[in-house]
Scaffold this motif. Sequence first.
Motif, PDB file in Angstrom:
ATOM      1  N   ASP B  27       6.725 -11.497  -0.809  1.00 59.10           N
ATOM      2  CA  ASP B  27       7.006 -12.108  -2.110  1.00 59.10           C
ATOM      3  C   ASP B  27       6.946 -13.628  -1.972  1.00 59.10           C
ATOM      4  N   PRO B  28       6.195 -14.388  -2.747  1.00 59.78           N
ATOM      5  CA  PRO B  28       5.327 -13.899  -3.837  1.00 59.78           C
ATOM      6  C   PRO B  28       3.957 -13.424  -3.346  1.00 59.78           C
ATOM      7  N   ASP B  29       3.579 -13.829  -2.118  1.00 58.25           N
ATOM      8  CA  ASP B  29       2.361 -13.302  -1.506  1.00 58.25           C
ATOM      9  C   ASP B  29       2.557 -13.375   0.001  1.00 58.25           C
ATOM     10  N   ARG B  66      12.123  -7.271  -9.356  1.00 60.02           N
ATOM     11  CA  ARG B  66      10.914  -8.045  -9.683  1.00 60.02           C
ATOM     12  C   ARG B  66      10.238  -8.556  -8.411  1.00 60.02           C
ATOM     13  N   ARG B  70       6.392  -8.073  -7.424  1.00 60.89           N
ATOM     14  CA  ARG B  70       5.497  -9.190  -7.071  1.00 60.89           C
ATOM     15  C   ARG B  70       4.833  -8.945  -5.721  1.00 60.89           C
ATOM     16  N   ASN B  73       2.296  -6.053  -5.907  1.00 59.79           N
ATOM     17  CA  ASN B  73       1.104  -6.491  -6.636  1.00 59.79           C
ATOM     18  C   ASN B  73       0.242  -7.430  -5.797  1.00 59.79           C
ATOM     19  N   GLU B 241      11.008 -16.727  -7.251  1.00 61.74           N
ATOM     20  CA  GLU B 241      10.355 -16.322  -8.499  1.00 61.74           C
ATOM     21  C   GLU B 241       9.774 -17.541  -9.232  1.00 61.74           C
ATOM     22  N   GLU B 244       5.865 -19.619  -8.753  1.00 63.36           N
ATOM     23  CA  GLU B 244       4.616 -19.415  -9.493  1.00 63.36           C
ATOM     24  C   GLU B 244       4.432 -20.479 -10.581  1.00 63.36           C
TER      25      GLU B 244
END
Lengths: 402, 266
Positions: B27-29, B66, B70, B73, B241, B244
């Motif tokens: 998270d987030p990548d 969430r 993330r 995804n 979060e 982004e």
Amino acid sequence: MTQNSFKHGPDENGHFGIYGGRYVAETLMPLILSVEKAYNEIKTDQTFWDQFNYLSKDYVGRPSPLYYAEATTKHLGGAKIYFKRDELNHTGAHKINHCLGQVLLAKKMGKTRIIAETGAGQHGVATATVCALFDLPCTVFMGAEDVERQKPNVFRMKLLGAEVVPVTSGSATLKDAMNEALRHWVSHVDDTFYIIGTVAGPHPYPEMVRDFQSVIGKEVKEQIMEREGRMPDSLVACIGGGSNAMGLFYPFLDDKDTRLVGVEAGGHGVNTDQHAASITGGSAGILHGMRSYFLQDDDGQITEAHSISAGLDYPGIGPEHAGLHDQKRVEYVSVTDDEALEAFQLCSKLEGIIPALEPSHAFAHVIKMAPKLPADHILVMNLCGRGDKDIFTVADKLGVTI
Amino acid sequence: MSRIEKVFSDLKEQNKKALVTFVTAGDPDHQTSDDIVKQLSKSGADIIELGMPFSDPMADGPSIQRANIRALNAGATLIKTLQIVKSFRVIDASTPIVLMGYFNPIHHYGTERFVLEAKESGVDGLIIVDVPPEEDSELNEPMRKSGLDLIRLVTPTTDPARLDLILNSASGFLYYVSIAGVTGTKSADVQTVGSHITQIRQKTDMPIVVGFGIKTPDDAKTMSEVADGIVVGSALVDTIEKFESAEKSITDLSEQVNALAGAIQA
């Protein structure tokens, strides 16, 4: 109960073979154990069962008839077909059976609030109904997408006094509604009882829901003896989580000459990624408190189920079914959305009974199997819900504007 | 002495409490997450708790739900989580890493194989939320063999009999869940938590950390006074979060961890 019985599950830890169990967070464990203790106590509590039987009869309308489907039998030209008419129950499906049992247990445990999850809304409506009857506040968790798709049932629940909470987390469907109900339960352990809508979840739910639903199979045994003087040759029921099938099959598990067939929702086909057939198209895993079969990807992430029938649209199946599959006591097959849709229409025209899309799956399989069977083969199909709720979906699929 | 034992014994000598920081792997990548984990220990985290993303995180509140979405995804997998640990071990050989998650992805990967590979990657312990002692036989054996700690949760609903059962299979440290609820929601009353921890201490010498609902340096300080350490998760995940939208950056996260570490060690 013999060593060779198929009916001795679950063991004391809630296992059906390697399936079932209690895969929940520590916060919930003491609560789950207290539900189990309370359930074990009422098993032999005649007052409890007297009340359950009384309400089953006068409130739900049991026993539901066993109906000889003569037109279908003639049309298919094979086995002699009976319908177990659980669609005639109050609220229109078999779900009321386990809601009644669970709400009585909740009362017995002194719980003052009820929560439930629902997909299509049938279990939500049944839960809201028994909560109205017993004047208990009721909160139903429903995927936001399902709230949109099932507006009539949402309104029904509200009329019955329930609060409907749209769940937007995850994929916003049934599995997420169940996640959310479990999260809510963790946060309200003292006063709340969770009425689970199928033979799934942590022990003792699969056993408890099965026992309350077994009234279906017990009635069939008596009714078929009266009509035919012998046991049926095969039983057919649709399966999402598997509550109506378990209720029909359980009393027959040790009747080795009775063939048991569970029909999963094949969606666009079990070879596509658009189906809800956990046994025929899934693999073993752990979710929602139980070890069973689930739809999942290569990384063990639970995937979305798809079915034309919202009530079968669940990416898992009850653990007792998983065990019965491994033991080969029950055959699990699947039919597609299109086959179910055709069966829905055929049943309506032939018998003057509009079935729910869920038992339309069972009927679609009956259409396939009955013609190959001799005329003295007695087949009982569980017509577990009525189709009034589905007319919008069906009209839409058929390109009809209502 | 394991990395976990060493951290607690060093802190005890200095009369300090442990800061356990939770973030979700991937998270987030993947790359940012790799950087984040490295930054956590540099900013004052004593133990890193790394969430293994799952599609159905039933014990988690909205923030961490969430974070799971993330990460998934962005292509997170169990193998990539272990890659983050390996990459961290290149620069940090002493800060313990504990993986937290749900059983299904591990079961699907193969429990024994996963435990082995986790150990090889430099993982120190596992917290598997949905495997209570009643169901842990499949996990227990491979973990004991490999020397990974099975970190157990104790909650306000745990009664004395269950506590004994939990302590039987627990190792490393105990994670006291301060509220009956999910992560990142309500906060607990410190006196209630303190009295529960006093009861637990009568039965074990294992270090006890407190988590759930601890968000600010003040929360951290207050709660650390009744335990051996505290866990902060959702508050950090909330910062991630905001990466982004570029409203927050890894520098902000680093400052946040720094402030938490400062608060409990003051």
